[in-house]
Design a protein around this motif. Structure first.
Motif, PDB file in Angstrom:
ATOM      1  N   LEU A 212      32.673  27.687  -2.210  1.00  0.00           N
ATOM      2  CA  LEU A 212      33.699  29.050  -2.111  1.00  0.00           C
ATOM      3  C   LEU A 212      34.742  28.589  -3.565  1.00  0.00           C
ATOM      4  O   LEU A 212      33.865  27.668  -4.840  1.00  0.00           O
ATOM      5  N   PRO A 213      34.882  29.178  -3.864  1.00  0.00           N
ATOM      6  CA  PRO A 213      35.954  29.983  -3.351  1.00  0.00           C
ATOM      7  C   PRO A 213      35.344  31.575  -3.259  1.00  0.00           C
ATOM      8  O   PRO A 213      34.292  32.156  -3.738  1.00  0.00           O
ATOM      9  N   PRO A 214      36.012  32.501  -2.704  1.00  0.00           N
ATOM     10  CA  PRO A 214      35.337  33.592  -2.084  1.00  0.00           C
ATOM     11  C   PRO A 214      35.476  34.772  -2.711  1.00  0.00           C
ATOM     12  O   PRO A 214      36.312  35.159  -3.453  1.00  0.00           O
ATOM     13  N   LEU A 215      33.906  34.867  -2.855  1.00  0.00           N
ATOM     14  CA  LEU A 215      34.057  35.685  -4.735  1.00  0.00           C
ATOM     15  C   LEU A 215      32.973  36.894  -4.339  1.00  0.00           C
ATOM     16  O   LEU A 215      31.803  36.594  -3.884  1.00  0.00           O
ATOM     17  N   ASP A 216      33.489  38.116  -4.380  1.00  0.00           N
ATOM     18  CA  ASP A 216      32.877  39.679  -4.191  1.00  0.00           C
ATOM     19  C   ASP A 216      31.990  39.684  -4.559  1.00  0.00           C
ATOM     20  O   ASP A 216      31.438  39.892  -5.830  1.00  0.00           O
ATOM     21  N   GLY A 217      30.651  40.180  -3.911  1.00  0.00           N
ATOM     22  CA  GLY A 217      29.438  40.552  -3.916  1.00  0.00           C
ATOM     23  C   GLY A 217      27.997  39.265  -4.617  1.00  0.00           C
ATOM     24  O   GLY A 217      27.323  39.974  -4.983  1.00  0.00           O
ATOM     25  N   VAL A 218      29.065  37.951  -4.721  1.00  0.00           N
ATOM     26  CA  VAL A 218      28.304  36.974  -5.569  1.00  0.00           C
ATOM     27  C   VAL A 218      28.053  36.503  -4.317  1.00  0.00           C
ATOM     28  O   VAL A 218      27.485  35.394  -3.190  1.00  0.00           O
ATOM     29  N   GLN A 219      26.293  35.860  -4.456  1.00  0.00           N
ATOM     30  CA  GLN A 219      25.672  35.527  -2.901  1.00  0.00           C
ATOM     31  C   GLN A 219      24.954  34.352  -3.926  1.00  0.00           C
ATOM     32  O   GLN A 219      24.575  33.781  -5.216  1.00  0.00           O
ATOM     33  N   ILE A 220      25.125  33.164  -3.078  1.00  0.00           N
ATOM     34  CA  ILE A 220      23.995  31.428  -3.099  1.00  0.00           C
ATOM     35  C   ILE A 220      22.192  31.595  -2.855  1.00  0.00           C
ATOM     36  O   ILE A 220      22.953  31.649  -1.281  1.00  0.00           O
ATOM     37  N   GLN A 221      21.857  31.546  -3.499  1.00  0.00           N
ATOM     38  CA  GLN A 221      20.174  31.345  -3.036  1.00  0.00           C
ATOM     39  C   GLN A 221      19.698  29.961  -3.040  1.00  0.00           C
ATOM     40  O   GLN A 221      19.587  29.804  -4.287  1.00  0.00           O
ATOM     41  N   SER A 222      19.444  29.136  -2.393  1.00  0.00           N
ATOM     42  CA  SER A 222      19.178  27.533  -2.242  1.00  0.00           C
ATOM     43  C   SER A 222      17.166  27.725  -3.185  1.00  0.00           C
ATOM     44  O   SER A 222      16.665  28.627  -2.281  1.00  0.00           O
ATOM     45  N   GLN A 223      16.478  27.521  -4.140  1.00  0.00           N
ATOM     46  CA  GLN A 223      15.341  27.151  -4.077  1.00  0.00           C
ATOM     47  C   GLN A 223      15.464  25.251  -4.119  1.00  0.00           C
ATOM     48  O   GLN A 223      13.858  25.328  -4.497  1.00  0.00           O
ATOM     49  N   LEU A 224      16.154  24.800  -2.988  1.00  0.00           N
ATOM     50  CA  LEU A 224      15.835  23.561  -3.498  1.00  0.00           C
ATOM     51  C   LEU A 224      14.519  23.469  -2.530  1.00  0.00           C
ATOM     52  O   LEU A 224      14.417  23.698  -1.583  1.00  0.00           O
ATOM     53  N   GLN A 225      13.664  21.805  -3.071  1.00  0.00           N
ATOM     54  CA  GLN A 225      12.536  21.828  -2.361  1.00  0.00           C
ATOM     55  C   GLN A 225      13.122  20.196  -1.734  1.00  0.00           C
ATOM     56  O   GLN A 225      14.164  19.282  -1.735  1.00  0.00           O
ATOM     57  N   LEU A 226      12.866  20.547   0.144  1.00  0.00           N
ATOM     58  CA  LEU A 226      12.986  19.557   0.327  1.00  0.00           C
ATOM     59  C   LEU A 226      12.428  18.067   0.323  1.00  0.00           C
ATOM     60  O   LEU A 226      10.565  18.044   0.162  1.00  0.00           O
ATOM     61  N   VAL A 227      13.270  16.595   0.017  1.00  0.00           N
ATOM     62  CA  VAL A 227      12.741  15.643  -0.288  1.00  0.00           C
ATOM     63  C   VAL A 227      13.008  15.163   0.176  1.00  0.00           C
ATOM     64  O   VAL A 227      13.295  15.184   1.753  1.00  0.00           O
ATOM     65  N   ASP A 228      11.468  13.480   0.394  1.00  0.00           N
ATOM     66  CA  ASP A 228      12.447  12.319   1.646  1.00  0.00           C
ATOM     67  C   ASP A 228      12.906  11.148   0.590  1.00  0.00           C
ATOM     68  O   ASP A 228      12.184  10.320   0.105  1.00  0.00           O
ATOM     69  N   GLU A 229      13.978  11.590   0.450  1.00  0.00           N
ATOM     70  CA  GLU A 229      15.087  10.019  -0.070  1.00  0.00           C
ATOM     71  C   GLU A 229      16.442  10.552   0.857  1.00  0.00           C
ATOM     72  O   GLU A 229      16.789  10.224   1.004  1.00  0.00           O
ATOM     73  N   ASN A 230      16.838   9.082  -0.087  1.00  0.00           N
ATOM     74  CA  ASN A 230      18.247   8.935  -0.061  1.00  0.00           C
ATOM     75  C   ASN A 230      19.427   9.584  -0.211  1.00  0.00           C
ATOM     76  O   ASN A 230      19.076   9.726  -1.325  1.00  0.00           O
ATOM     77  N   CYS A 231      20.085   9.733   0.979  1.00  0.00           N
ATOM     78  CA  CYS A 231      20.759  10.944   0.205  1.00  0.00           C
ATOM     79  C   CYS A 231      22.251  10.775  -0.573  1.00  0.00           C
ATOM     80  O   CYS A 231      22.863  11.215  -1.164  1.00  0.00           O
ATOM     81  N   ALA A 232      22.339   9.578   0.106  1.00  0.00           N
ATOM     82  CA  ALA A 232      23.734   8.538  -1.273  1.00  0.00           C
ATOM     83  C   ALA A 232      22.994   8.402  -2.866  1.00  0.00           C
ATOM     84  O   ALA A 232      24.093   8.860  -3.522  1.00  0.00           O
ATOM     85  N   GLU A 233      21.688   8.684  -2.974  1.00  0.00           N
ATOM     86  CA  GLU A 233      21.048   8.893  -3.998  1.00  0.00           C
ATOM     87  C   GLU A 233      20.691   9.626  -4.660  1.00  0.00           C
ATOM     88  O   GLU A 233      19.620  10.018  -5.665  1.00  0.00           O
ATOM     89  N   TRP A 234      21.192  10.673  -4.380  1.00  0.00           N
ATOM     90  CA  TRP A 234      20.766  12.414  -4.264  1.00  0.00           C
ATOM     91  C   TRP A 234      20.643  11.960  -5.898  1.00  0.00           C
ATOM     92  O   TRP A 234      21.600  12.251  -6.468  1.00  0.00           O
ATOM     93  N   ASP A 235      20.020  13.209  -6.837  1.00  0.00           N
ATOM     94  CA  ASP A 235      19.387  13.257  -8.102  1.00  0.00           C
ATOM     95  C   ASP A 235      21.061  13.574  -8.237  1.00  0.00           C
ATOM     96  O   ASP A 235      20.879  15.022  -8.591  1.00  0.00           O
ATOM     97  N   GLU A 236      22.065  13.594  -9.450  1.00  0.00           N
ATOM     98  CA  GLU A 236      22.905  14.030  -9.678  1.00  0.00           C
ATOM     99  C   GLU A 236      22.340  14.616 -10.665  1.00  0.00           C
ATOM    100  O   GLU A 236      23.303  15.894 -11.601  1.00  0.00           O
ATOM    101  N   GLU A 237      21.188  14.954 -11.238  1.00  0.00           N
ATOM    102  CA  GLU A 237      20.975  15.807 -12.632  1.00  0.00           C
ATOM    103  C   GLU A 237      19.920  16.597 -11.980  1.00  0.00           C
ATOM    104  O   GLU A 237      18.948  17.307 -12.457  1.00  0.00           O
ATOM    105  N   TRP A 238      20.590  17.670 -11.275  1.00  0.00           N
ATOM    106  CA  TRP A 238      19.314  18.814 -10.621  1.00  0.00           C
ATOM    107  C   TRP A 238      19.844  19.295 -11.684  1.00  0.00           C
ATOM    108  O   TRP A 238      20.662  19.592 -12.628  1.00  0.00           O
ATOM    109  N   PRO A 239      18.682  20.575 -12.028  1.00  0.00           N
ATOM    110  CA  PRO A 239      18.498  21.555 -12.554  1.00  0.00           C
ATOM    111  C   PRO A 239      19.647  22.692 -13.085  1.00  0.00           C
ATOM    112  O   PRO A 239      20.329  23.030 -11.992  1.00  0.00           O
ATOM    113  N   VAL A 240      19.949  23.286 -14.149  1.00  0.00           N
ATOM    114  CA  VAL A 240      21.416  23.505 -13.907  1.00  0.00           C
ATOM    115  C   VAL A 240      21.036  25.132 -13.283  1.00  0.00           C
ATOM    116  O   VAL A 240      20.093  25.651 -13.247  1.00  0.00           O
TER     117      VAL A 240
END
Length: 501
Positions: A212-240
């Motif tokens: 959100l918010p709804p944005l006309d013509g805007v797409q979100i594409q995930s290239q996130l790689q799945l890893v076996d880590e603690n969800c609560a300790e997800w790295d907040e410094e993920w790349p821009v």
């Protein structure tokens, strides 16, 4: 909404600067306040965290008469982090009044004919700190309800409430996470802080993303790689994230890693501001049945333009509560700039310069010496802002005597209960302390009010400046507890003369 808590990189030059400023302040003042010996409990806390006594400045001052119970390096100009927001917010309450409101308006020069507006639609920003996309949607519905269904013209965004209109342009990133919310620099027409709010969830095989918010013509594409880590300790410094334009439409690409079996959320300030507003309005307008042939561009609202929809913000008192409870940097910066904008007498004056003059004028009205004070943006998210513990304590005492003391005090986080102090743990009675905290890599600070066991109200300021100040939070919590659980009669610190009359 959850935001990463990455803070500023520390500066290595603050010690030398402080020494110069301290010497200057002592030379100008009639006398320098002698240090008290720190109480044994606080000395022990400092030793336990490996912090030197010369790295902390402390003031404990009676709210009632300004009597100093404890003073340690009180006149040293120090980096205050977000405790500086107390100065910005009380100066704004006293200068603008708690009922001050910001206004945002759509205007036109032309009258519609048969539901069609042939001409530009103007969006005049008034620097509302809490303007979100839902509020903008209500304004558009008001326009549609008046019979304007088809717009043949551009949307002109008027940001001239501030000068320059876009102080965020060509500014070097403050730290390694420039797209995060705490780094957003305001302008006079900022909607939802220009943020895309991301909801991320994963199973064993893939990551799903909603936004959100709804944005006309805007797409979100995930290239996130799945890893076996603690969800609560997800790295907040993920790349821009990166933005790719394809056939005129932006795709936001998420990079980095994400834990399997995890649900999390974050936000990113990644799109150009005019593109963000254009795609938001285009989507909202189309959803209600409207048509728009035009683009978004910056410009000025003609003097003869008439308002077709106007939104009035929450009161300043309500905004101050959000700023201090949440320690909202963007809103604090917006409020600081608003002080400058309200002081403007001619369009050529720079808003930041006027904001600083307004705050210093307030200090002079309170008879607070501003020697050594350094202001940049009023939020404390700065490498150069400086204030002494004594000055900050004097600000809090002036706030306690203000006509708007109730509004100000209620904006401060209640220690152990809410806001940024909700997770603080202590043995003190709930409600006995209202504390604004501040954290940067080289700063840990507190400023607020504490009631002791005899019912006496004390102003408490503690600032720790050192290369890694994170452990200082424990020391400052011990300072709060020492004030709350002891009384002056049992304290071994010597009395000093009041510094405020």
């Amino acid at each position: 909404m959850v935001f990463p808590l990455k803070k500023a990189m520390s500066s290595t030059c603050w010690t030398a600067i402080n020494c110069v400023l301290l010497a200057a302040s002592c030379a100008l003042a009639s006398s320098c306040i002698a240090d008290n010996q720190l109480p044994p409990e606080l000395q022990a806390s400092l030793r336990a965290q490996g912090i030197k006594q010369q790295e902390i400045g402390v003031v404990v001052m009676a709210e009632r008469d300004g009597h100093l119970r404890l003073s340690h390096l009180a006149r040293r100009a120090m980096s205050p982090a977000s405790t500086l927001k107390t100065l910005t917010t009380i100066a704004a309450l006293d200068t603008l009044g708690p009922a001050f409101h910001w206004k945002t308006a759509f205007l036109t020069e032309q009258s519609p004919a048969d539901g069609v507006l042939n001409g530009a639609l103007y969006l005049r920003g008034g620097a509302e700190p809490n303007l979100n996309w839902e509020k903008l949607g209500v304004m558009l519905r008001e326009i549609y309800a008046q019979g304007i269904h088809h717009i043949n013209g551009d949307l002109i965004i008027d940001r001239r409430f501030f000068n320059p209109t876009r102080i965020d342009l060509n500014v070097a990133p403050f730290d390694s996470t420039p797209t995060q919310y705490y780094n957003v620099i305001p302008d006079a027409m900022l909607v939802s802080a220009n943020l895309i709010d991301l909801q991320l969830s994963s199973d064993r095989d893939k990551v799903a993303v909603q936004f959100l918010p709804p944005l006309d013509g805007v797409q979100i594409q995930s290239q996130l790689q799945l890893v076996d880590e603690n969800c609560a300790e997800w790295d907040e410094e993920w790349p821009v994230p990166t933005v790719v334009m394809e056939a005129g439409n932006p795709t936001v690409i998420l990079n980095g890693t994400f834990p399997r079996g995890c649900r999390n959320q974050t936000s990113t300030n990644i799109l150009d501001r005019n593109l963000y507003i254009e795609r938001l309005i285009r989507r909202l307008w189309r959803e209600m049945g409207g048509q728009w042939n035009g683009v978004v561009r910056d410009g000025a609202t003609p003097a003869q333009a008439q308002i077709v929809s106007e939104h009035v913000s929450e009161s300043l008192a309500e905004i101050v509560r959000i700023i201090n409870k949440r320690s909202d940097n963007t809103m604090a910066r917006d409020l600081y700039l608003t002080l400058g904008a309200q002081a403007k007498t001619k369009d050529s004056e720079l808003t930041l310069n006027l904001a600083q003059q307004s705050v210093r004028q307030w200090l002079h009205q309170q008879h607070i010496d501003d020697t050594g004070l350094v202001l940049e943006n009023g939020s404390g998210l700065s490498r150069i802002e400086r204030i002494s513990p004594l000055q900050l304590a004097q600000v809090l005492r002036a706030a306690a005597g203000s006509n708007w003391s109730a509004e100000f005090k209620s904006s401060l986080p209640i220690f152990g209960v809410d806001g940024t102090m909700a997770k603080s743990h202590s043995n003190i009675e709930l409600g006995a302390a209202r504390i604004k905290g501040g954290t940067l890599n080289n700063t840990s600070a507190i400023a607020g009010y504490v009631r002791d066991k005899d019912g006496e109200n004390w102003i408490v300021v503690g600032i720790i400046n050192r290369p890694d100040a994170a452990a200082g939070r424990l020391v400052l919590h011990d300072l709060i507890e020492w004030v709350a659980t002891s009384s002056e009669q049992t304290s071994n610190t010597a009395k000093t003369k009041p510094v405020i009359h």
